[in-house]
Design an enzyme around this catalytic site. Structure first.
Site, PDB file in Angstrom:
ATOM      1  CG  ASP A  65      -1.410   0.884  -0.194  1.00  0.00           C
ATOM      2  OD1 ASP A  65      -1.609   1.690  -1.115  1.00  0.00           O
ATOM      3  OD2 ASP A  65      -0.281   0.684   0.310  1.00  0.00           O
ATOM      4  CD  GLU A 109       0.585   5.436  -0.129  1.00  0.00           C
ATOM      5  OE1 GLU A 109       1.667   5.404  -0.736  1.00  0.00           O
ATOM      6  OE2 GLU A 109      -0.155   4.431   0.012  1.00  0.00           O
ATOM      7  CG  HIS A 131       8.644   1.365  -3.905  1.00  0.00           C
ATOM      8  ND1 HIS A 131       8.720   0.211  -3.151  1.00  0.00           N
ATOM      9  CD2 HIS A 131       7.467   1.934  -3.571  1.00  0.00           C
ATOM     10  CE1 HIS A 131       7.627   0.093  -2.421  1.00  0.00           C
ATOM     11  NE2 HIS A 131       6.863   1.119  -2.661  1.00  0.00           N
ATOM     12  CG  HIS A 189       7.299   5.027  -2.183  1.00  0.00           C
ATOM     13  ND1 HIS A 189       6.704   5.101  -3.419  1.00  0.00           N
ATOM     14  CD2 HIS A 189       6.366   4.468  -1.353  1.00  0.00           C
ATOM     15  CE1 HIS A 189       5.483   4.599  -3.347  1.00  0.00           C
ATOM     16  NE2 HIS A 189       5.243   4.219  -2.101  1.00  0.00           N
ATOM     17  CG  ASP A 233       0.951   4.438  -3.435  1.00  0.00           C
ATOM     18  OD1 ASP A 233      -0.029   3.926  -2.864  1.00  0.00           O
ATOM     19  OD2 ASP A 233       2.127   4.118  -3.192  1.00  0.00           O
ATOM     20  CD  GLU A 251       3.428   4.154   1.816  1.00  0.00           C
ATOM     21  OE1 GLU A 251       2.441   3.424   2.049  1.00  0.00           O
ATOM     22  OE2 GLU A 251       4.286   3.882   0.949  1.00  0.00           O
TER      23      GLU A 251
END
Length: 446
Positions: free
Chosen positions: A219, A427, A307, A299, A230, A332
């Site tokens: 990640d 994700e 976040h 998120h 992300d 994710e």
């Protein structure tokens, strides 16, 4: 980067074109053009006069030399291995590949052709190009990582290999003051093994080695001007874990499909859970249902803040919050063969400044100095202890702990299910453009 459902952590894909395909295609086209031109030149050199055979051969050799030069001159630059060529060099016009484009459906279907929405979308071109540049960095780095991660490597070797590649491709090495804030790593490269689901990266001196039997979540984030892409995938070498990985990948793609403007978070979570928990995985003769890790969420992402405050659940629930036009989300999902619930465990490595934290008087000079370093080098972007080491900081743990205790810096310990269980993660980052949904990080790998 995972978002936990607890208040503490809230503070802080299906077939798209990959970056490699986008880069290689122009190069192949240019090389082909060069060969076609030179073949015609070679035809002109041919002479039917047997007496002129020597002269013809000499001319052909000259033509071949020109041919090789032309191919070298005309060929587009391609990525190196390991990746070190900045993406801006591969795309000198600063027009970076789009992600997967998905038209809105049902009550939002009008957006695709609505002139006002199309105009608003055109106004966001700089915003989108920064995201697309970061996404192309992510695609090229992760595809290299997928080919080269092997059992026997240390986690430090894997993490630093990914991070060095991201820094090189964004053109920001992060060793000058403020350079990390302009571009580079969006957050530390997470390498969480087996029952550990998220937020684990090796600290200095870590000698942990990847094993053939491990399931590792990779990640990491890449950013340009704080536009963080992300995206995560899971590595497993034993095919026994394939159903676990398939469950999580399917669940993530379900979340991406369900996400959209005015969609309620609870509806997305319910759809993800239904898909995830339709799978099971047999390990050592025991059948395990694949469970959603219910206290881990997707998120939204704000500029320089991974976040942003909204959570995307992966189980059904009562969250009636809606997604909105222009927002960016990390979709994710996490699956587990254990309890489907994570707790904090092991040594902490991830940290981030708390946005808009109330000023607190600091008594320790080491804390004051470290806060200055964090502000100048990371701002609100997450960092890890290895990053402080890389900047030449030493004996900083007392000051760092003081910043955490003062509420200025948030720590993010690793998040783990029960020992003996296995967890997986996939994700992607999506942008809810005014007229279409763009899965910005989609590649042909997942």
């Amino acid at each position: 980067m995972a978002a936990q459902a607890s208040e503490k952590l809230q503070k802080l894909d299906l077939n798209g074109q990959s970056g490699d395909a986008k880069v290689d295609a122009p190069a192949a086209g240019q090389a082909g053009t060069g060969e076609a031109e030179d073949d015609s030149d070679d035809d002109e050199v041919e002479d039917n006069n047997a007496g002129a055979e020597g002269a013809a051969n000499g001319a052909a050799k000259k033509k071949k030399k020109r041919k090789s030069k032309k191919k070298k001159k005309g060929g587009a630059k391609v990525q190196s291995s390991p990746p070190r060529v900045p993406i801006s060099t591969l795309f000198p016009n600063n027009q970076f590949p789009e992600g997967e484009i998905v038209e809105y459906q049902n009550e939002n279907s009008y957006r695709t052709t609505n002139e006002e929405k199309r105009y608003l979308d055109r106004m966001n071109n700089d915003f989108l190009q920064e995201y697309r540049q970061g996404a192309e960095v992510h695609r090229q780095v992760r595809q290299y990582a997928q080919k080269n991660i092997k059992p026997g490597q240390t986690l430090t070797e894997i993490a630093e290999g990914i991070e060095d590649a991201v820094r090189a491709l964004t053109g920001h090495q992060g060793l000058e003051e403020g350079d990390n804030i302009k571009g580079g790593m969006g957050f530390p490269c997470g390498l969480s093994l087996n029952h550990c689901a998220a937020h684990y990266t090796p600290n200095a001196g870590n000698k942990m080695v990847l094993q053939e039997s491990d399931v590792m979540k990779v990640d990491f984030g890449a950013h340009i001007n704080g536009r963080i892409v992300d995206s995560a995938f899971t590595v497993a070498f034993d095919p026994v874990y394939d159903p676990l990985l398939a469950a999580v990948k399917d669940a993530t793609n379900t979340g991406i499909r369900e996400a959209g403007i005015d969609v309620r978070m609870s509806d997305i979570g319910a759809a993800i859970q239904e898909v995830m928990e339709s799978y099971e995985c047999e390990i050592n003769g025991t059948m395990h249902p694949v469970k959603c890790i219910r206290n881990l969420n997707g998120h939204n992402i704000d500029q320089h803040i991974i976040h942003g405050g909204k959570s995307v659940p992966i189980v059904k629930g009562g969250d009636q919050t809606k997604m909105e036009e222009g927002e960016v989300f990390a979709i994710e999902t996490f699956g587990s063969t254990g309890k489907g619930y994570v707790h904090e465990d092991m040594e902490t490595s991830h940290y981030a400044l708390v946005p808009n934290a109330a000023p607190v008087p600091l008594r320790l000079s080491s804390a004051k100095n470290l806060l200055n370093v964090i502000n100048k080098n990371f701002g609100t972007l997450p960092f890890c202890r290895r990053y402080l080491d890389r900047l030449g900081q030493d004996k900083y743990l007392l000051g760092l702990n003081n910043l955490v205790q003062s509420g200025i810096v948030q720590d993010y310990p690793p998040l783990c299910d029960i020992k003996g269980s296995y967890t997986a993660q996939y994700e992607h980052t999506i942008v809810l453009r005014p007229n279409v949904k763009e899965v910005i990080s989609r590649g042909d790998d997942y």
